[in-house]
Design an enzyme around this catalytic site. Structure first.
Site, short mmCIF file in Angstrom:
data_model
loop_
_atom_site.label_atom_id
_atom_site.label_comp_id
_atom_site.label_asym_id
_atom_site.label_seq_id
_atom_site.Cartn_x
_atom_site.Cartn_y
_atom_site.Cartn_z
N TYR A 1 0.87 -1.16 0.00
CA TYR A 1 0.00 0.00 0.00
C TYR A 1 0.92 1.23 0.00
O TYR A 1 2.14 1.11 0.06
CB TYR A 1 -0.94 -0.03 1.20
CG TYR A 1 -1.85 -1.26 1.22
CD1 TYR A 1 -2.45 -1.72 0.05
CD2 TYR A 1 -2.07 -1.98 2.39
CE1 TYR A 1 -3.26 -2.84 0.04
CE2 TYR A 1 -2.88 -3.11 2.39
CZ TYR A 1 -3.47 -3.53 1.22
OH TYR A 1 -4.27 -4.65 1.22
N CYS B 1 -17.06 -17.61 5.20
CA CYS B 1 -16.12 -18.62 5.69
C CYS B 1 -16.71 -19.99 5.40
O CYS B 1 -17.90 -20.22 5.66
CB CYS B 1 -15.88 -18.46 7.19
SG CYS B 1 -14.82 -19.75 7.92
#
Length: 639
Positions: A167, A361
């Protein structure tokens, strides 16, 4: 139990009740403009209620023009109220709250409307992106400070500055990414200038007693000219002088294969980054968080007990089971639903913006629905049969039982687990087999289970049952080819279970996940392996990070991978392909997929008695475990 993991820790004026950190994992649960949603609040509140010591709210954009849609934002004053609701919810459930201040550089490409800021000019997607200007640098630095002030007003207990994963701040720090020739590029001191100025700006906008964390890469893997661990130690010492209290030591970047270290799949060893974190901790003398596939309380406790780290990130562990911390603290280890590093819901679900609104998940379909899917006790208990003891059937049985139904589960074989057990037979996937065994034990404690029992139409005709869930799974596809009697052959299932152990040169027909894991098994056993895949790509059914890891393993094992290779016939010396070429081998293995087992007889028997019948998982269509578990959960939740 696990007294080191559950010991409190003081950081400036903040005391955490234990050493378990819920990291800033991207969820895409914010709304399109970056506002905190009730969905995100319920998600974090569930982990705080589950006993987590500190929740770090994920990748919060500090700069409006470069803030992607559905990422949390704190770039304007209008966001403060939503964050206040979020911190209040975390606090009300016994936790502490942090926020991760973030500027995503090229990661903003997930939203085509978001501005991409890069440290140096770069080609991206066929376009040249100009380097960030000095004026923009000062604008972004100021945005970090204003975002910090907003976070303080919103009630966060500490702040985290994201300085990893290429980033923007990491891009400035890393010589592998920063090619500037001004005072923000070149030597180490210049490359450190931007992140240190950001730290100063954040620090001056937060109270003296509030801790400041940084998430930083231990090193730049697979990036020429990138940060070494010694560079990282050198920077962290500077960061300490500028007011940083805690190092959250991560690894990986999003422009090389090292991205697999950001959300490491099952192929990466547990605790793979701990030695790096321990070295950085020792050299800097700073409080340090260990990161990297720490998914059991035993491992987490040992790392702290052995003085390797001070705290541990347990992110996906708490995705799989939001009650992880409470269960571990109370010694209810056999009730924990463990993460297996499949990446199907967390990372693949995060990046699949076309098909999934937010993360999920495989082991916990409740994610993102914590406030919607309330497991209320049924007012009309039913007698329900679940036919099939794979993960879909077991999930359905457990949810039905939790809601107050009477459940009987039938399994035709002598063990529960289905294809999940088979998947756990591949090299490096013992955790998956262990998870299947744990789920079987949990199911057998909760519901009546009949193993070695194949349900037929007559049993249904004679039964007093209110509903039936058919979860009979799938079986390997065996194609018929000319000359099959001339060459020894087996199924992938037989190889993975070591029921058949070929020697010499083996051709694996099929280059999907099962074919690759079969090749891994054979090559690890000493065979020379060639994969023959009729499609133009090998591993097309793998998620991106698992694919990186698996392909690296194939190269290490010298597996010959041949896409665009359609098998035509066998001979006594090998395999003839459709294009006329020949592959010499001693035997062949079929790994061409699975087909749903026939359940028509069961469905018709239910129809004759007007019994509601639900087909789930591979019995409907052979797919992945995430689909089977989600369908089992949904049917049981609504029955």
């Amino acid at each position: 139990m696990f007294e080191h993991l559950f010991a409190p820790i003081q950081i400036r004026d903040m005391e955490l009740k234990n050493r378990i950190i819920m990291p800033a994992m991207g969820t895409r649960m914010a709304d399109e403009k970056g506002f905190v949603t009730d969905k995100l609040i319920a998600y974090h509140a569930a982990r705080a209620k589950g006993g987590c010591g500190l929740n770090i709210v994920e990748v919060a954009a500090v700069h409006t023009p470069s803030a992607p849609a559905h990422f949390v934002s704190i770039s304007e004053d209008c966001y403060i109220a939503g964050h206040k609701k979020l911190t209040d919810a975390i606090h009300a459930n016994g936790g502490k709250a942090s926020i991760q201040l973030w500027q995503g550089s090229i990661a903003a490409c997930m939203d085509p409307k978001a501005q991409m800021l890069v440290v140096s000019e770069m080609n991206f997607g066929g376009h040249t992106i100009p380097a960030i200007t000095k004026e923009q640098i000062q604008e972004v630095i100021a945005c970090y400070g204003k975002a910090a002030a907003r976070a303080v007003e919103a009630g966060y207990d500490c702040l985290e500055f994201h300085l990893a994963h290429n980033y923007l701040p990491h891009s400035f720090l890393s010589g592998g990414l920063n090619h500037r020739s001004d005072e923000y590029g070149g030597n180490f001191e210049n490359r450190s200038r931007f992140p240190l100025e950001v730290i100063d700006e954040i620090r001056k906008n937060m109270p003296e007693g509030m801790p400041l964390f940084i998430r930083i890469d231990a090193q730049d893997d697979m990036l020429e000219g990138g940060m070494t661990i010694d560079d990282t130690i050198r920077f962290c010492k500077l960061a300490k002088e500028h007011g940083v209290d805690v190092l959250d030591v991560s690894r990986g970047n999003i422009i090389t294969a090292a991205s697999m270290y950001e959300v490491p799949p099952i192929d990466v060893p547990n605790g793979f980054n701990i030695e790096n974190a321990a070295k950085i901790r020792k050299e800097t003398g700073m409080l340090t968080i260990g990161v990297g596939r720490i998914n059991t309380a035993k491992l987490a406790n040992e790392l702290i007990e052995n003085d390797r780290v001070d705290m541990v990130v347990m992110g996906r562990a708490q995705l799989a089971d939001p009650e992880f911390a409470n269960k571990a603290c109370e010694g209810r280890i056999d009730e924990i639903v463990h993460c297996v590093g499949c990446n199907q819901g967390c990372y693949d679900g995060f990046t699949d913006v076309m098909h999934r609104p937010h993360i999920t998940c495989m082991r916990n379909p409740m994610i993102g629905h914590e406030s919607e899917y309330l497991m209320e006790t049924t007012q009309a208990p039913k007698n329900v049969w679940v036919i099939g003891g794979g993960v879909g059937g077991m999930e359905a049985a457990q949810v039905l039982q939790a809601r107050g139904h009477k459940v009987t589960l039938f399994e035709a074989s002598n063990e529960l687990g289905g294809e999940f057990l088979l998947a756990g037979e591949a090299p490096g996937k013992a955790e998956m087999k262990q998870a299947a065994m744990e789920m079987a034990q949990q199911t057998e404690r909760l519901v009546t289970v009949h193993k070695n029992t194949k349900v037929d139409a007559q049993m249904i005709q004679n039964a007093n049952v209110d509903a039936v869930i058919v979860a009979v799974g799938s079986s390997p596809i065996m194609i018929q080819l000319e000359g099959m009697d001339m060459l020894p052959h087996a199924s992938a299932t037989e190889i993975l279970r070591h029921e058949v152990c070929p020697k010499g040169h083996v051709a694996v027909i099929g280059g999907g996940l099962v074919g690759l894991e079969t090749a891994d098994t054979l090559a690890s056993d000493g065979c020379k392996v060639t994969i023959l895949e009729m499609k133009d790509a090998i591993g097309s059914d793998l998620g991106s990070l698992r694919k990186i890891s698996v392909m690296m393993k194939m190269h290490q094992l010298h597996v010959d991978m041949r896409p665009n290779s359609q098998v035509c016939k066998f001979t006594s010396e090998g395999i003839v392909l459709k294009d006329g070429s020949f592959v010499a081998c001693d035997s062949a293995v079929f790994a061409v997929g699975f087909k749903a087992n026939d359940s028509q007889e069961l469905v018709e028997a239910c129809e004759e008695k007007n019994i509601p019948c639900h087909i789930i998982g591979d019995a409907k269509k052979a797919r992945r475990a995430i689909d089977a578990i989600a369908e089992g959960f949904e049917v049981a939740r609504t029955l």
